[in-house]
Design a protein around this motif. Structure first.
Motif, short mmCIF file in Angstrom:
data_model
loop_
_atom_site.label_atom_id
_atom_site.label_comp_id
_atom_site.label_asym_id
_atom_site.label_seq_id
_atom_site.Cartn_x
_atom_site.Cartn_y
_atom_site.Cartn_z
N TYR A 209 12.78 61.20 29.28
CA TYR A 209 11.56 60.85 28.57
C TYR A 209 11.70 59.67 27.62
CZ TYR A 209 9.55 65.49 29.73
OH TYR A 209 9.04 66.58 30.34
N ALA A 210 12.83 59.64 26.90
CA ALA A 210 12.90 58.70 25.77
C ALA A 210 14.04 57.70 25.92
CB ALA A 210 13.08 59.47 24.46
N GLU A 211 13.77 56.50 25.42
CA GLU A 211 14.78 55.44 25.46
C GLU A 211 15.53 55.37 24.12
OE1 GLU A 211 12.83 51.97 26.93
OE2 GLU A 211 14.35 50.62 26.11
N PHE A 212 14.82 55.76 23.05
CA PHE A 212 15.40 55.67 21.71
C PHE A 212 15.43 57.04 21.04
CE2 PHE A 212 13.73 51.40 22.40
CZ PHE A 212 14.80 50.61 21.99
N VAL A 213 16.37 57.19 20.08
CA VAL A 213 16.40 58.36 19.21
C VAL A 213 16.31 57.84 17.77
CG1 VAL A 213 17.85 60.25 18.35
CG2 VAL A 213 17.66 59.85 20.81
N ASP A 214 15.53 58.55 16.96
CA ASP A 214 15.23 58.13 15.59
C ASP A 214 15.45 59.34 14.68
OD1 ASP A 214 14.07 56.92 13.33
OD2 ASP A 214 12.23 56.33 14.36
N LYS A 228 23.79 59.31 10.06
CA LYS A 228 24.78 58.50 10.77
C LYS A 228 25.45 59.32 11.88
CE LYS A 228 27.70 55.88 8.18
NZ LYS A 228 28.31 55.36 6.95
N ARG A 229 25.89 60.51 11.51
CA ARG A 229 26.58 61.36 12.50
C ARG A 229 25.65 61.67 13.68
NH1 ARG A 229 27.70 66.27 9.72
NH2 ARG A 229 27.72 65.17 7.74
N PHE A 230 24.42 62.00 13.34
CA PHE A 230 23.42 62.36 14.36
C PHE A 230 23.16 61.19 15.31
CE2 PHE A 230 18.90 62.27 15.55
CZ PHE A 230 18.77 63.48 16.21
N LEU A 231 22.92 60.03 14.72
CA LEU A 231 22.56 58.87 15.56
C LEU A 231 23.76 58.39 16.38
CD1 LEU A 231 20.22 56.84 13.18
CD2 LEU A 231 19.56 58.15 15.19
N LEU A 232 24.96 58.51 15.83
CA LEU A 232 26.13 58.08 16.61
C LEU A 232 26.30 58.96 17.85
CD1 LEU A 232 28.73 57.03 13.89
CD2 LEU A 232 27.65 55.57 15.64
N LYS A 233 26.00 60.25 17.70
CA LYS A 233 26.08 61.15 18.88
C LYS A 233 25.03 60.72 19.91
CE LYS A 233 28.73 64.91 17.33
NZ LYS A 233 28.39 65.50 16.01
N ALA A 234 23.83 60.39 19.44
CA ALA A 234 22.76 59.97 20.36
C ALA A 234 23.17 58.67 21.06
CB ALA A 234 21.46 59.77 19.59
N LYS A 235 23.81 57.80 20.30
CA LYS A 235 24.25 56.52 20.87
C LYS A 235 25.29 56.74 21.97
CE LYS A 235 25.80 51.97 19.29
NZ LYS A 235 26.40 51.26 18.16
N GLU A 236 26.22 57.67 21.69
CA GLU A 236 27.25 58.00 22.70
C GLU A 236 26.62 58.48 23.99
OE1 GLU A 236 30.06 61.01 21.38
OE2 GLU A 236 30.54 59.73 19.66
N LEU A 237 25.48 59.16 23.87
CA LEU A 237 24.80 59.66 25.06
C LEU A 237 23.95 58.58 25.74
CD1 LEU A 237 23.72 63.19 23.79
CD2 LEU A 237 25.41 62.68 25.56
N GLY A 238 23.97 57.38 25.21
CA GLY A 238 23.32 56.26 25.88
C GLY A 238 21.94 55.89 25.34
N PHE A 239 21.50 56.54 24.26
CA PHE A 239 20.19 56.19 23.69
C PHE A 239 20.32 54.97 22.76
CE2 PHE A 239 19.72 60.67 24.70
CZ PHE A 239 18.44 60.75 25.21
N GLY A 240 19.27 54.17 22.69
CA GLY A 240 19.18 53.16 21.64
C GLY A 240 18.85 53.92 20.35
N ILE A 241 19.31 53.42 19.22
CA ILE A 241 19.05 54.19 17.99
C ILE A 241 18.23 53.40 16.97
CG2 ILE A 241 20.94 55.84 18.24
CD1 ILE A 241 22.65 54.16 16.45
N LYS A 242 17.39 54.19 16.28
CA LYS A 242 16.48 53.66 15.25
C LYS A 242 16.56 54.59 14.05
CE LYS A 242 13.02 51.55 18.21
NZ LYS A 242 12.64 50.40 17.38
#
Ligand code: IZC
Ligand code: ZN
Length: 417
Positions: A209-214, A228-242
Motif C-alpha cells: 500500500y505505502a511507499e513511505f513511513v512517517d 529514529k529507531r522506528f524509522l530506521l527499521k522501516a528504512k531497512e524494510l525498504g520504505f522511504g522515511i519521513k
C-alpha cells in the motif's frame, strides 16, 4: 498531428532546471518562456517553446491562452487526506487558549478523528476523501501525498490505505505514506515501545500500500530516540522515511531526520541552528507547512529564510487535516509562505512544483513542463506568476489538464484588465 497545442501563454513556467532538488539560491531561479506554447499528444508533453516557434505545428485542437500564466500541475507533498468526521467543535477550546497537545492529551484532537475514522465504512471514507481530492484538483494540484494515521490499529490503518489504493481511479496522482505512529492510543499509555513494535509488525502488510513511513515526533507522542529507531527499521524494510519534526516543541527532530537519511523532514517550526545547518548539508527536503502555524494561531513560523539562505531545499504543503490545517487550498499556503516565511515568489513556485516532487520521490516525473513528461498543466486566471500568491484566499485556476485531459475548468473566466 498532436492532440492539443496551447499558444499565447504570457508566462510559461517550465521549471526546467537541471535534475535534482533545488537548494539555496537555486530556488530563486524560475525557468520561464514568455509568449510560450506547449504541445500535448497522447497525455504527454511533445513540444515546449514560444508561440512563434509553434506556428507551423499542426494540432487537432489549438487553445489560445490569451496571455495568461501556465504552470506545471502543483504538488502537495504532505496531507492527511483520509479521515472520518471533522473537528470544528474543538475551535472554542482552541480560542480559550487550550494548546493542541493538551487537547490531544485529553482524548481529543487526533484521538477524536481516530474514533470517527474507525466508525466510518471504507466507502464513506473513500467518498469523503474523493470530495477533498476533487477540491485539491480544483486548486491546481495534480499530485498529492496522503497519509494514514487515524486508525492506530491494523484494521483501520489498512482500511485507510485501501481507500487510497481505490482512489487510484482519481485524476490526481497519489503517493501513499503509512503513519500508524501518529499518536499513542490510551490503552498503550506507559507502553510506548510495545505500541511501536505493534506498528512495526504491520509493515509487511503495509508494503503493497505505502511507499513511505512517517512518525509524529513530538512532546507526549514519540520521542526523538523512539522515532529514529522506528524509522530506521522501516528504512531497512525498504520504505522511504519521513518525519513530523519540531512542529510544536523544539525536540531535535530536524537533526534526527538528517542523521537517519529521511527523504523529507516536515514542519520544522522549532528547528535548531544545528538542525538547519545539518539540513543544508543533506539530501533531506524541508517540507514546510505554514498553514498549520497559521491555524494553530502561533507566532513562530519555520525559519524558511535561514534554511534557504543556508542552502537547504524547501518544499511547501497544505498539511490538509481536520485539526491543525483544514484546507485544501495550496494557493493560500503560497500566500502565507510569502508573508510569514518571507519566501520570494520564485522560491514559492519552485517549492510547490520541483521541490515538492522531490520530497515525495517524484522529481523525475512531475513538477516540470518538459518534453516526454506527463502533461499535468494549469492555466491560471492571472497574467504573471506574482499575481497568484498576491491576490489571496481565492482560487485562480482557470483549467487543469491531467495526463493531457481537461479535468477541471472554471465556468466563468476572468476579464481582461
Ligand atoms: O489530525 O491533528 N500534527 N498530526 C500532527 C496532525 C497535526 C493531524 C491532526
Ligand atoms: Zn502532518
Amino acid at each position: 498531428m498532436m492532440d492539443t497545442l496551447l499558444i499565447n501563454i504570457g508566462q510559461l513556467l517550465t521549471m526546467d532546471h537541471e535534475d535534482g532538488p533545488l537548494k539555496g539560491k537555486k530556488m530563486s531561479i524560475l525557468p520561464m518562456i514568455e509568449n510560450g506554447a506547449v504541445g500535448i499528444d497522447n497525455g504527454k508533453i511533445v513540444f515546449v517553446g514560444t508561440t512563434a516557434e509553434a506556428m507551423q505545428l499542426q494540432a487537432k485542437e489549438r487553445i489560445d491562452c490569451e496571455g495568461k500564466l501556465v504552470s506545471p500541475g502543483l504538488i502537495d507533498p504532505h496531507t492527511h487526506l483520509v479521515f472520518g468526521g471533522s473537528r470544528e467543535h474543538e475551535v472554542p477550546l482552541k480560542l480559550q487558549g487550550v494548546p493542541y497537545l493538551e487537547i490531544l492529551k485529553h482524548g481529543g484532537g487526533i484521538h477524536s478523528t481516530v474514533r470517527a475514522t474507525k466508525q466510518a465504512t471504507a466507502t464513506e471514507l473513500r467518498e469523503k476523501a474523493r470530495f477533498h481530492l476533487d477540491r485539491m484538483l480544483s486548486f491546481g494540484v495534480t499530485t498529492v501525498e496522503a497519509k494514514s494515521g487515524y486508525g492506530l490499529d491494523q484494521e483501520t490503518e489498512c482500511k485507510q490505505m485501501a481507500v487510497l489504493k481505490e482512489l487510484e481511479d482519481h485524476p490526481v496522482d497519489l503517493v501513499s505514506t503509512f503513519l500508524g505512529a501518529h499518536a499513542l492510543p490510551k490503552e498503550y499509555e506507559g507502553r510506548v515501545d510495545e505500541f511501536l513494535q505493534l506498528i512495526l509488525s504491520m509493515l509487511p502488510a503495509i508494503r503493497s500500500y505505502a511507499e513511505f513511513v512517517d512518525i509524529f515526533c513530538e512532546t507526549g507522542v514519540f520521542t526523538v530516540e523512539q522515532s529514529k529507531r522506528f524509522l530506521l527499521k522501516a528504512k531497512e524494510l525498504g520504505f522511504g522515511i519521513k518525519i513530523h519534526a519540531d512542529e510544536i516543541d523544539p525536540l531535535g527532530g530536524t537533526e534526527a531526520a538528517v542523521e537517519i537519511g529521511a527523504v523529507s523532514a516536515d514542519h520544522l517550526c522549532g528547528a535548531s541552528n544545528r538542525g538547519i545547518e545539518m539540513l543544508t548539508n543533506s539530501d533531506t527536503i524541508a517540507v514546510l507547512l505554514p498553514g498549520t502555524t497559521f491555524y494553530l494561531n502561533k507566532e513562530v513560523y519555520a525559519r524558511a529564510r535561514d534554511m534557504i539562505d543556508g542552502g537547504a531545499a524547501v518544499a511547501l504543503a497544505t498539511d490538509f487535516n481536520p485539526g491543525s490545517s483544514p484546507t485544501e487550498n495550496l494557493q493560500f499556503i503560497m500566500t502565507i509562505a510569502m508573508l510569514k516565511l518571507k519566501m520570494k515568489p520564485e522560491e514559492i513556485w519552485n517549492a510547490v512544483t520541483v521541490n515538492a516532487a522531490y520530497a515525495i520521490r517524484r522529481g523525475e516525473a512531475a513538477g516540470k513542463v518538459k518534453i516526454g513528461r506527463q502533461a499535468d498543466l494549469v492555466l491560471w486566471d492571472a497574467y504573471n506568476y506574482l499575481y497568484v500568491p498576491y491576490h489571496y484566499g481565492v482560487n485562480h485556476v482557470n483549467t487543469v489538464w491531467k495526463k493531457g485531459k481537461v479535468v477541471w475548468r472554471r465556468e466563468q473566466s476572468c476579464i481582461h484588465i
